[in-house]
Design an enzyme around this catalytic site. Sequence first.
Site, PDB file in Angstrom:
ATOM      1  N   GLU A 252      45.205  43.523  37.850  1.00  0.00           N
ATOM      2  CA  GLU A 252      45.446  42.107  38.160  1.00  0.00           C
ATOM      3  C   GLU A 252      46.767  41.577  37.599  1.00  0.00           C
ATOM      4  O   GLU A 252      46.801  40.555  36.920  1.00  0.00           O
ATOM      5  CB  GLU A 252      44.283  41.232  37.656  1.00  0.00           C
ATOM      6  CG  GLU A 252      42.946  41.611  38.253  1.00  0.00           C
ATOM      7  CD  GLU A 252      41.817  40.673  37.832  1.00  0.00           C
ATOM      8  OE1 GLU A 252      42.070  39.720  37.089  1.00  0.00           O
ATOM      9  OE2 GLU A 252      40.674  40.911  38.270  1.00  0.00           O
ATOM     10  N   GLU A 357      35.684  47.700  43.082  1.00  0.00           N
ATOM     11  CA  GLU A 357      34.731  46.777  42.424  1.00  0.00           C
ATOM     12  C   GLU A 357      33.905  46.046  43.482  1.00  0.00           C
ATOM     13  O   GLU A 357      33.650  44.840  43.375  1.00  0.00           O
ATOM     14  CB  GLU A 357      35.501  45.769  41.550  1.00  0.00           C
ATOM     15  CG  GLU A 357      36.399  46.430  40.528  1.00  0.00           C
ATOM     16  CD  GLU A 357      37.042  45.473  39.528  1.00  0.00           C
ATOM     17  OE1 GLU A 357      36.617  44.308  39.455  1.00  0.00           O
ATOM     18  OE2 GLU A 357      37.972  45.905  38.828  1.00  0.00           O
TER      19      GLU A 357
END
Length: 449
Positions: A252, A357
């Site tokens: 991220e 994820e």
Amino acid sequence: MQNSYLVRTTNFTKYFTLIILLFSSSMLACKSSLEEDLAPVAAVKTTPAAVVNGNSSSDSAGTSGEDSSTGADETSSSDETTTPTSTETQSNPATPTSPTSPATPASPATPASPAAPEKSNVIANRTLKNSFNFPIGAAVDMDRLNGKTYNNVVSREFSSVTAESSMKFGAVHPSKDVFNFKKADAIVAFAKKNNMRVHGHTLIWPKDSLAPSWLLNFKGDSTAWDNLLKTHIQTVVKHFKGQVASWDVVNEAYADNGTLKDNIWLRNIGPDYISKAFLYAHQADPNALLFLNDYGQEFGGKKMTAILNLVANLRKCNIRIDGLGFQMHTVLRLDIKGLKTNVDRTVAAGLLIHFSELDVSVRYQKPENFKLDDALATAQAAKFKEIVKVYLSIPKALQFGITTWGVSDADSFMNSNVVNKDHDYPLLFDKNYSAKPAYKSFIEAGLGK
Ligand code: XIL
């Protein structure tokens, strides 16, 4: 004639000079920033004596207070997305839930009955892992693996595991000279026993709110920060060398507008912290596959472009990057065409793809205590199938695998830290670890149905 020849020659010289200039400036960019690091690997200062094997509460350092800023949550604030709105990706578990909901203990739900998939959602002789020719993974937690039901489902259904939080910075590196691999080692041992791949998550999550306080308070110049980055990455990667097949090196890093998110590493080292992280990881385990993990690539836009530019630059500098993690914390309204387009762009760049994820939230526009009724369960199943089908369109050589973020709705991070554990139903197993319609359709996709 002669004139046109001259013009062509002049143009040729101009373009040639331009190409040389561009080439040398890109070389310079690699050289200036990574000169030292591209030199033979220096001995890494490790701190074996400081490696703690005893009890530690360090896992909480990697997890506490993080839920309100999860990837899924941030997806909702995307300014480029055409898909989820803030309520749809809702997963802000800090949101107060119904005052009437009974408090649920933080420990994982472990039903007394043994795990048996709901019969109607089971296909004879099929499990998730035996329905695909690439790994199917789950994010797991060691405390939960100590529970029989959870352990049975994970070992029966999955062929890959990712530590949900036990390999994060604060968990393995609770203070400057202390590393603690106890929980992470236990996950690796579980995986080994069950013949599973371990995907490492994550070496650097460049977000100050997730950093342990010792790191936030660290004072030093850019060289000191660089050493810290290197020591952390190389100690962790070397510890798991030969046992962890691959790493999310950086998680991220990009904002939706394609700029790098502000954080301690960026402030103290500069934008090269990412290339350095990849370089250090590769030096520590040349066989490990290295990923950049992020969310929202399915929406394309500036973030996706920035990520692909980074890949091109790393390659220009001969720094290894193998693939992209598409987190895929997603929602029923996901635009599947957008996903396909951006998967195709990643394939065109020759990168491995990990849906790293995956979960499908169904909470959009629902009251706090809504239940997963048949219609919603069917819609969710259809969405999982569409997503898996996009994954199946990836050339075999680039299929790294699909990992769901958790196992059952009881242990989804979307339901953590809240009193009402029923507030979303994003995974393949229900809170009693019975297979949901989504489980069946996931497998059907693997069987070409
Ligand atoms: C989450 C875990 O599931 C939670 O238990 C923890 O409290 C916070 O982190 N994106 C990621 C994952 O890359 O590491 C996050 O995991 C979920 C969002």
